[in-house]
Design a protein around this motif. Sequence first.
Motif, PDB file in Angstrom:
ATOM      1  N   GLY A 190       0.822  -1.219   0.000  1.00  0.00           N
ATOM      2  CA  GLY A 190       0.000   0.000   0.000  1.00  0.00           C
ATOM      3  C   GLY A 190       0.845   1.253   0.000  1.00  0.00           C
ATOM      4  N   GLY A 241     -10.654   8.807   9.952  1.00  0.00           N
ATOM      5  CA  GLY A 241     -10.914  10.112   9.343  1.00  0.00           C
ATOM      6  C   GLY A 241      -9.997  11.220   9.793  1.00  0.00           C
ATOM      7  N   HIS A 242      -9.004  10.905  10.608  1.00  0.00           N
ATOM      8  CA  HIS A 242      -8.076  11.974  10.986  1.00  0.00           C
ATOM      9  C   HIS A 242      -6.626  11.525  10.879  1.00  0.00           C
ATOM     10  CE1 HIS A 242      -7.687  10.886  15.541  1.00  0.00           C
ATOM     11  NE2 HIS A 242      -8.091   9.850  14.867  1.00  0.00           N
ATOM     12  N   ARG A 283      -6.609  18.035   3.282  1.00  0.00           N
ATOM     13  CA  ARG A 283      -6.903  17.383   4.559  1.00  0.00           C
ATOM     14  C   ARG A 283      -6.605  18.418   5.650  1.00  0.00           C
ATOM     15  NH1 ARG A 283      -7.931  14.348   1.110  1.00  0.00           N
ATOM     16  NH2 ARG A 283      -7.617  12.104   0.921  1.00  0.00           N
ATOM     17  N   ILE A 284      -7.362  18.414   6.708  1.00  0.00           N
ATOM     18  CA  ILE A 284      -7.121  19.400   7.769  1.00  0.00           C
ATOM     19  C   ILE A 284      -5.979  18.937   8.670  1.00  0.00           C
ATOM     20  CG2 ILE A 284      -8.090  20.600   9.769  1.00  0.00           C
ATOM     21  CD1 ILE A 284     -10.843  20.337   8.545  1.00  0.00           C
ATOM     22  N   VAL A 329      -1.428  -7.176  -4.250  1.00  0.00           N
ATOM     23  CA  VAL A 329      -1.058  -8.398  -3.531  1.00  0.00           C
ATOM     24  C   VAL A 329      -2.305  -9.261  -3.396  1.00  0.00           C
ATOM     25  CG1 VAL A 329      -0.234  -9.333  -1.332  1.00  0.00           C
ATOM     26  CG2 VAL A 329       0.802  -7.254  -2.289  1.00  0.00           C
ATOM     27  N   ALA A 366      -4.507  11.692   8.282  1.00  0.00           N
ATOM     28  CA  ALA A 366      -3.544  12.397   7.430  1.00  0.00           C
ATOM     29  C   ALA A 366      -2.595  13.240   8.269  1.00  0.00           C
ATOM     30  CB  ALA A 366      -4.290  13.269   6.422  1.00  0.00           C
ATOM     31  N   LYS A 367      -3.139  13.885   9.284  1.00  0.00           N
ATOM     32  CA  LYS A 367      -2.286  14.797  10.031  1.00  0.00           C
ATOM     33  C   LYS A 367      -1.206  14.057  10.817  1.00  0.00           C
ATOM     34  CE  LYS A 367      -5.935  16.174  12.895  1.00  0.00           C
ATOM     35  NZ  LYS A 367      -6.722  14.952  12.887  1.00  0.00           N
ATOM     36  N   GLU A 399       2.053  -1.475  -4.635  1.00  0.00           N
ATOM     37  CA  GLU A 399       0.793  -0.716  -4.646  1.00  0.00           C
ATOM     38  C   GLU A 399      -0.135  -1.278  -5.729  1.00  0.00           C
ATOM     39  OE1 GLU A 399      -1.094   1.653  -3.123  1.00  0.00           O
ATOM     40  OE2 GLU A 399      -2.412   1.421  -4.851  1.00  0.00           O
ATOM     41  N   ARG A 400      -1.367  -1.546  -5.337  1.00  0.00           N
ATOM     42  CA  ARG A 400      -2.419  -2.049  -6.242  1.00  0.00           C
ATOM     43  C   ARG A 400      -2.505  -1.261  -7.542  1.00  0.00           C
ATOM     44  NH1 ARG A 400      -6.771   0.267  -4.655  1.00  0.00           N
ATOM     45  NH2 ARG A 400      -8.140  -0.399  -6.313  1.00  0.00           N
ATOM     46  N   SER A 408      -7.729   6.500   0.397  1.00  0.00           N
ATOM     47  CA  SER A 408      -8.063   7.606   1.305  1.00  0.00           C
ATOM     48  C   SER A 408      -7.055   8.753   1.283  1.00  0.00           C
ATOM     49  CB  SER A 408      -8.151   7.079   2.749  1.00  0.00           C
ATOM     50  OG  SER A 408      -9.167   6.130   2.872  1.00  0.00           O
ATOM     51  N   SER A 409      -5.997   8.640   0.463  1.00  0.00           N
ATOM     52  CA  SER A 409      -4.924   9.640   0.553  1.00  0.00           C
ATOM     53  C   SER A 409      -4.779  10.491  -0.708  1.00  0.00           C
ATOM     54  CB  SER A 409      -3.584   8.940   0.825  1.00  0.00           C
ATOM     55  OG  SER A 409      -3.641   8.137   1.970  1.00  0.00           O
ATOM     56  N   ALA A 465      -0.024   6.050   4.864  1.00  0.00           N
ATOM     57  CA  ALA A 465       0.567   5.185   5.890  1.00  0.00           C
ATOM     58  C   ALA A 465       1.725   4.361   5.328  1.00  0.00           C
ATOM     59  CB  ALA A 465      -0.501   4.253   6.459  1.00  0.00           C
ATOM     60  N   CYS A 491     -15.414   9.527  -0.312  1.00  0.00           N
ATOM     61  CA  CYS A 491     -14.099   9.066   0.114  1.00  0.00           C
ATOM     62  C   CYS A 491     -14.284   8.049   1.231  1.00  0.00           C
ATOM     63  CB  CYS A 491     -13.244  10.224   0.583  1.00  0.00           C
ATOM     64  SG  CYS A 491     -13.860  10.997   2.064  1.00  0.00           S
ATOM     65  N   PRO A 542      -3.725   4.420  10.014  1.00  0.00           N
ATOM     66  CA  PRO A 542      -4.048   5.664  10.701  1.00  0.00           C
ATOM     67  C   PRO A 542      -5.493   6.028  10.361  1.00  0.00           C
ATOM     68  CG  PRO A 542      -2.813   6.169   8.731  1.00  0.00           C
ATOM     69  CD  PRO A 542      -3.064   4.685   8.727  1.00  0.00           C
TER      70      PRO A 542
HETATM   71  C1  LIG Z   1     -12.119  12.770   1.918  1.00  0.00           C
HETATM   72  C2  LIG Z   1     -11.273  12.502   3.113  1.00  0.00           C
HETATM   73  C3  LIG Z   1     -11.061  13.521   4.004  1.00  0.00           C
HETATM   74  C4  LIG Z   1     -10.211  13.338   5.076  1.00  0.00           C
HETATM   75  N1  LIG Z   1      -9.965  14.394   5.872  1.00  0.00           N
HETATM   76  C5  LIG Z   1      -8.976  14.299   6.788  1.00  0.00           C
HETATM   77  C6  LIG Z   1      -8.573  15.448   7.482  1.00  0.00           C
HETATM   78  O1  LIG Z   1      -9.139  16.524   7.311  1.00  0.00           O
HETATM   79  N2  LIG Z   1      -7.552  15.344   8.356  1.00  0.00           N
HETATM   80  C7  LIG Z   1      -6.905  14.159   8.569  1.00  0.00           C
HETATM   81  O2  LIG Z   1      -5.968  14.128   9.364  1.00  0.00           O
HETATM   82  N3  LIG Z   1      -7.277  13.027   7.909  1.00  0.00           N
HETATM   83  C8  LIG Z   1      -8.295  13.087   7.027  1.00  0.00           C
HETATM   84  N4  LIG Z   1      -8.674  11.978   6.340  1.00  0.00           N
HETATM   85  C9  LIG Z   1      -8.087  10.681   6.691  1.00  0.00           C
HETATM   86  C10 LIG Z   1      -6.776  10.393   6.028  1.00  0.00           C
HETATM   87  O3  LIG Z   1      -6.721  10.908   4.731  1.00  0.00           O
HETATM   88  C11 LIG Z   1      -6.585   8.882   6.085  1.00  0.00           C
HETATM   89  O4  LIG Z   1      -6.492   8.505   7.456  1.00  0.00           O
HETATM   90  C12 LIG Z   1      -5.333   8.413   5.367  1.00  0.00           C
HETATM   91  O5  LIG Z   1      -5.300   8.891   4.045  1.00  0.00           O
HETATM   92  C13 LIG Z   1      -5.298   6.881   5.367  1.00  0.00           C
HETATM   93  O6  LIG Z   1      -4.180   6.463   4.638  1.00  0.00           O
HETATM   94  P1  LIG Z   1      -3.863   4.928   4.408  1.00  0.00           P
HETATM   95  O7  LIG Z   1      -2.496   4.883   3.826  1.00  0.00           O
HETATM   96  O8  LIG Z   1      -4.132   4.148   5.647  1.00  0.00           O
HETATM   97  O9  LIG Z   1      -4.955   4.409   3.373  1.00  0.00           O
HETATM   98  P2  LIG Z   1      -5.022   4.615   1.773  1.00  0.00           P
HETATM   99  O10 LIG Z   1      -4.687   5.982   1.383  1.00  0.00           O
HETATM  100  O11 LIG Z   1      -6.332   4.077   1.331  1.00  0.00           O
HETATM  101  O12 LIG Z   1      -3.853   3.679   1.237  1.00  0.00           O
HETATM  102  C14 LIG Z   1      -3.974   2.285   1.136  1.00  0.00           C
HETATM  103  C15 LIG Z   1      -3.276   1.873  -0.135  1.00  0.00           C
HETATM  104  O13 LIG Z   1      -3.145   0.466  -0.145  1.00  0.00           O
HETATM  105  C16 LIG Z   1      -3.352   0.012  -1.464  1.00  0.00           C
HETATM  106  N5  LIG Z   1      -3.721  -1.393  -1.387  1.00  0.00           N
HETATM  107  C17 LIG Z   1      -4.819  -1.919  -0.808  1.00  0.00           C
HETATM  108  N6  LIG Z   1      -4.842  -3.258  -0.929  1.00  0.00           N
HETATM  109  C18 LIG Z   1      -3.722  -3.600  -1.600  1.00  0.00           C
HETATM  110  C19 LIG Z   1      -3.192  -4.828  -2.049  1.00  0.00           C
HETATM  111  N7  LIG Z   1      -3.820  -5.989  -1.834  1.00  0.00           N
HETATM  112  N8  LIG Z   1      -2.023  -4.813  -2.735  1.00  0.00           N
HETATM  113  C20 LIG Z   1      -1.353  -3.652  -2.960  1.00  0.00           C
HETATM  114  N9  LIG Z   1      -1.831  -2.447  -2.554  1.00  0.00           N
HETATM  115  C21 LIG Z   1      -2.987  -2.410  -1.882  1.00  0.00           C
HETATM  116  C22 LIG Z   1      -4.469   0.906  -1.972  1.00  0.00           C
HETATM  117  O14 LIG Z   1      -4.545   0.917  -3.387  1.00  0.00           O
HETATM  118  C23 LIG Z   1      -4.076   2.255  -1.382  1.00  0.00           C
HETATM  119  O15 LIG Z   1      -3.241   3.002  -2.245  1.00  0.00           O
HETATM  120  C24 LIG Z   1      -9.588  12.093   5.285  1.00  0.00           C
HETATM  121  C25 LIG Z   1      -9.828  11.021   4.412  1.00  0.00           C
HETATM  122  C26 LIG Z   1     -10.669  11.232   3.331  1.00  0.00           C
HETATM  123  C27 LIG Z   1     -10.896  10.081   2.398  1.00  0.00           C
END
Ligand SMILES: Cc1cc2nc3c(=O)[nH]c(=O)nc-3n(C[C@H](O)[C@H](O)[C@H](O)COP(=O)(O)OP(=O)(O)OC[C@H]3O[C@@H](n4cnc5c(N)ncnc54)[C@H](O)[C@@H]3O)c2cc1C
Length: 382
Positions: free
Chosen positions: A10, A347-348, A49-50, A167, A350-351, A33-34, A43-44, A14, A321, A344
């Motif tokens: 991913g 919904g919060h 993002r705030i 994966v 990113a920060k 990455e998928r 989600s990223s 994160a 989202c 992480p």
């Molecule tokens: C619209 C929106 C508004 C938000 N607002 C805020 C905010 O204001 N402030 C804040 O702090 N946070 C905010 N957040 C939350 C924050 O953006 C998320 O917590 C963060 O982006 C999560 O990241 P992640 O890496 O866990 O997930 P993701 O960004 O979803 O990353 C997961 C990745 O794994 C990949 N993946 C999944 N399965 C596989 C697999 N089998 N093989 C290979 N790759 C795979 C996916 O394609 C993806 O790219 C918001 C989120 C959204 C969607």
Amino acid sequence: MESSTYVVIGAGLAGAATAWHLARSGHEVSVVERTTPAAADGSSHGSARIFRYGHDEPFWMDLVVRARAVYDELEAVSGTRLITPTGSLDFGARRQPALLARLMADAGVEHELLTAAQARQRWPQLAIDGEALWHPAAGVIDAEPTVEAMLEQARRHGARVLTHWPVEGVERLGGRAGFRLRGPGGQTLEAGHVVVAAGGFLPALLDRLPLPAGFRASLPALRVTQESAVHFPFAEPFAEPGAAWPTFIHDTNDLRIYCLPGGRDAGDRGQKIAEFGTGRPLGSAYDQDGVVDTANVARLVEYVRRHLPGLEPEPYASTTCLFTFTPTDDFLVDSADGITLVSPCSGHGAKFAPLVGQLAAHVATGGVPVDRFTAAAISRAG
Ligand SMILES: Cc1cc2nc3c(=O)[nH]c(=O)nc-3n(C[C@H](O)[C@H](O)[C@H](O)COP(=O)(O)OP(=O)(O)OC[C@H]3O[C@@H](n4cnc5c(N)ncnc54)[C@H](O)[C@@H]3O)c2cc1C
């Protein structure tokens, strides 16, 4: 068959953060990455993002302060501004501005507690009707360049990033330590340790990971939701360049609203507004349909009409989202027998992401996890 000591599944915030911290500590890292980094259906993605300090527990406040330091470092090494300062307001009875002010004072975060009249005078575009807390150090995170900056740093330290590499499953290799990841077209990748940072896709992957049974049983129930966010255009005269639009969180008795500049995702013409965490529950990210909830839009139109004279109550763009929640809203950063899970969530995330990546790299390399972010602790409390 290729191999890498650490494979991170991913490339959202994160995974990119974890890869950066692992690679800079001298580990051999591959990210798979998928689709592409900051996947459009994850989600990223996007520009807004705030980043805010307003949390009602010292634990989280302290974590934001630490996260800001890692963002500062990332901005310095990448030469890219990732957080645009806007300041932020917290208001509404349930938001407890006075409590947040006390916690900010303890954490050394600059802030002002304002009466409704003072707040309205400063931000006439917001019909604030109670005490409000202002903290100028808040801002807006540009999410996608943040992912790119962390991956670029990881690459500089020798990591590689494989895109379009979903994966399909992970097997534990018999007789010797390590794992085999199955990818597209029969490709495989060997790893000494696997970090799973799959965001809302994690629930669909869990049963295809060779997790120890006890650890698997202790995992908290993850709830993935499809949230809707709506963009409203500026009303005159609040569209003028330089008009001060802070981000804000408004907790009314009925709604928890967050609002921020819409950013380039919607042509910089207005503010993005959403209800927090009221989206449709999904089994996993694979179940999303991208359909904006019309009842949700109607509530936001009414909200803008009543509370935001600085915006036209006519949406000009909308999006969905994914949020991923644990029952306690804590993050999941835990490890068992060579597999680390990092999310992480709630919904919060990113920060905190660059810091969560640091915590995940620490856990993946044998360090003790933050007690609150272990699977068992979240499950017990949830
Ligand atoms: C619209 C929106 C508004 C938000 N607002 C805020 C905010 O204001 N402030 C804040 O702090 N946070 C905010 N957040 C939350 C924050 O953006 C998320 O917590 C963060 O982006 C999560 O990241 P992640 O890496 O866990 O997930 P993701 O960004 O979803 O990353 C997961 C990745 O794994 C990949 N993946 C999944 N399965 C596989 C697999 N089998 N093989 C290979 N790759 C795979 C996916 O394609 C993806 O790219 C918001 C989120 C959204 C969607």
